[in-house]
Design a protein around this motif. Structure first.
Motif, short mmCIF file in Angstrom:
data_model
loop_
_atom_site.label_atom_id
_atom_site.label_comp_id
_atom_site.label_asym_id
_atom_site.label_seq_id
_atom_site.Cartn_x
_atom_site.Cartn_y
_atom_site.Cartn_z
N LEU A 28 0.94 -1.21 0.07
CA LEU A 28 -0.09 0.01 0.13
C LEU A 28 0.91 1.29 0.00
O LEU A 28 0.39 2.24 0.27
CB LEU A 28 -0.78 -0.14 1.27
N THR A 76 3.24 4.60 -1.31
CA THR A 76 2.80 5.34 -2.41
C THR A 76 3.68 5.34 -3.55
O THR A 76 3.28 5.34 -4.72
CB THR A 76 2.92 6.94 -1.70
N ASN A 134 -2.23 -8.05 -5.30
CA ASN A 134 -2.21 -6.65 -5.85
C ASN A 134 -3.75 -6.26 -5.89
O ASN A 134 -3.89 -4.84 -5.95
CB ASN A 134 -1.85 -6.65 -7.38
N ASN A 168 -0.89 4.61 0.38
CA ASN A 168 -1.86 5.13 -0.60
C ASN A 168 -3.15 4.49 -0.39
O ASN A 168 -3.34 3.52 -0.87
CB ASN A 168 -1.08 4.79 -1.87
N LYS A 210 -5.02 2.54 -3.38
CA LYS A 210 -4.72 1.20 -3.40
C LYS A 210 -5.47 0.47 -2.43
O LYS A 210 -5.60 -0.92 -2.61
CB LYS A 210 -3.44 0.85 -3.21
#
Lengths: 241, 136
Positions: free
Chosen positions: A26, A28, A94, A236, A239
Motif C-alpha cells: 500500500l 505510495t 495486488n 496510498n 490502493k
C-alpha cells in the motif's frame, strides 16, 4: 493429521500445514525491495516453525488410541509434541479481491505514526503493528528495510505470540524494543504457535480438515485497522479501495 | 411473568457456569481485594500470556467462534466482566482440579499470586479488545 500416544503421558501430533501469508503493498511510491523482503520473511518463518514445538503439563481430555478419539468425560495431563511440517508461502497480492475471508495478511505502508511506551517508561516509534490471533499485520516499508525481521515478528503476533520487553531476552525474536542481539524462538513459543494453528486438538481425530483460521473477515479487519487513527498509518488510500 | 423470566435467566446463568473441562470439587483462591495489591504489581502482557499458556487454557477454551464440548470459548470469557471472570475461572470453576489436591496439582491455580490472577484476568479481558501490538 494424526496423534500418537506413547502410553506414558506424551502425545505427539503429526500433520502438514500450508501457511499462506498475503502481502499487500500500500506504499505510495512502490516498494522496490519487497520481493527480497518477502523471500527473507518466508525463509525465516519456515525455519522458525521447523522442528516442531513442545509443551508440558497440558491438561486435556483423555485420548483413547484404539478408538482414536478423546473422552470428554475424563481429563488427563499430557506433554505434547507438535510434530508438524509447515510449508510457508509468502506471496504478494495486488487486488483486494485476492484477500479472502480468513487469510493471513501483511500490509506494507509508508509509515506508522503510532508510538508506544515500554515497561521502563521509554517511548518508541512503531515499525510494525499487528492484531494478535489471526488479525492483520502492518509494517512500515522503510522500517522493514532497516530491520528485515519485522515482517516475521508481526506475523508471529498473528500466530498468537506476544511482545517481550524483558532486557534479559534481547536474543528473542519477539523482543520488540529494537536492540535485539538475536532472533530466537523458544520451544514453548513454537508450541503456542502450533497450538494456534491447530486450534482444536480433537479436530485432529477427524482426519484431514480444512483449517479455517478463526471466523475472521480479514479484509474488514484490515480496513478497520488501517482506518484507526490511533495507529497513524500513512499509505496510498487509492490502493485500498 | 417476571418470575418466569427471572427463573429463565437464572437457569441460563447456571447452565453457562456449569460447563468446564474438569469434574471434581472445590478450589479455594482468595479474590484479590481492592487496593490490597502491592505497588510492584504491574501488568506485563507477555508474562500474563505465559500464565494463560502454561495453564493450557486455549486447549479447552478455543480462541474464537466455536465451543469445544460446550465449554465457553476464550472470546466468551473475554466478554465477561472481571468479577464474573474471577469467580468463573479462578474461584468456582475447574472444580478444584487445579488446586493443591486436585488432579492437575502440577498446574496449580491456587499458587498464583493475587497479582498474577489480576494480570491473567486483564489478559483475558484484553483478548476482546483488539489491542495493537507494536514493534520497533
Amino acid at each position: 493429521m494424526h496423534i500418537s500416544d506413547n502410553g506414558s503421558g506424551e502425545l505427539t501430533l503429526y500433520g502438514d500445514f500450508t501457511i499462506t501469508l498475503k502481502v499487500l503493498d500500500l506504499t505510495t511510491n512502490g516498494a522496490p525491495n519487497l520481493n527480497s523482503l518477502m523471500t527473507f520473511t518466508q525463509q525465516v518463518i519456515t525455519s522458525k516453525l521447523r522442528g516442531g514445538g513442545y509443551k508440558s503439563g497440558v491438561i486435556y481430555f483423555e485420548y483413547n488410541s484404539s478408538t482414536k478419539s478423546f473422552n470428554f468425560r475424563k481429563n488427563h495431563t499430557y506433554s505434547i509434541r507438535y510434530n508438524f511440517n509447515c510449508g510457508v508461502n509468502v506471496i504478494q497480492i495486488n487486488m483486494l479481491s485476492q484477500l479472502k475471508g480468513n487469510d493471513f495478511v501483511l500490509a506494507v505502508v509508508d509509515s506508522i505514526g503510532h508510538q508506544f511506551t515500554d515497561q521502563y517508561g521509554k517511548k518508541h516509534n512503531s515499525g510494525g503493528l499487528a492484531q494478535r490471533d489471526g488479525g492483520p499485520a502492518v509494517v512500515s516499508y522503510n522500517e522493514w528495510r532497516k530491520n528485515k525481521y519485522i515482517g516475521v515478528h508481526e506475523f508471529f503476533h498473528t500466530l498468537g505470540l506476544g511482545d517481550i520487553e524483558d532486557l534479559s531476552k534481547k536474543d528473542r525474536l519477539m523482543y520488540h524494543l529494537g536492540d535485539n542481539t538475536s532472533y530466537n524462538i523458544s520451544d514453548n513459543e513454537r508450541g503456542d504457535m502450533m497450538s494456534f494453528l491447530m486450534r482444536n486438538i480433537s479436530d485432529m481425530t477427524k482426519g484431514t480438515y480444512s483449517y479455517t483460521n478463526l471466523n475472521f473477515n480479514t479484509l474488514d479487519l484490515l480496513r478497520r485497522f488501517l482506518k484507526d487513527t490511533t495507529n497513524g498509518f500513512k499509505y496510498n488510500k487509492a490502493k485500498f479501495r | 411473568m417476571v418470575s418466569n423470566t427471572t427463573r429463565l435467566s437464572l437457569g441460563s446463568i447456571l447452565l453457562f457456569m456449569f460447563v468446564a473441562c474438569i469434574n471434581e470439587n472445590k478450589i479455594k483462591i482468595k479474590a484479590p481485594k481492592k487496593n490490597s495489591l502491592p505497588d510492584s504489581c504491574r501488568y506485563y502482557a507477555y508474562d500474563a500470556g505465559q500464565i494463560v499458556s502454561n495453564l493450557s487454557c486455549y486447549n479447552c477454551h478455543i480462541r474464537r467462534g466455536e465451543r469445544l464440548n460446550n465449554i465457553p470459548s476464550f472470546d466468551e470469557l473475554a466478554a465477561m466482566d472481571s468479577l464474573k471472570l474471577l469467580n468463573f475461572v479462578f474461584t468456582k470453576k475447574h472444580n478444584g482440579n487445579y488446586s493443591i489436591k486436585g488432579a492437575f496439582k502440577t498446574s496449580r491455580m491456587d499458587t498464583l499470586s493475587d497479582c498474577e490472577i489480576k494480570s491473567a484476568i486483564r489478559y483475558i479481558r484484553d483478548y476482546g479488545r483488539d489491542i495493537s501490538l507494536p514493534s520497533q
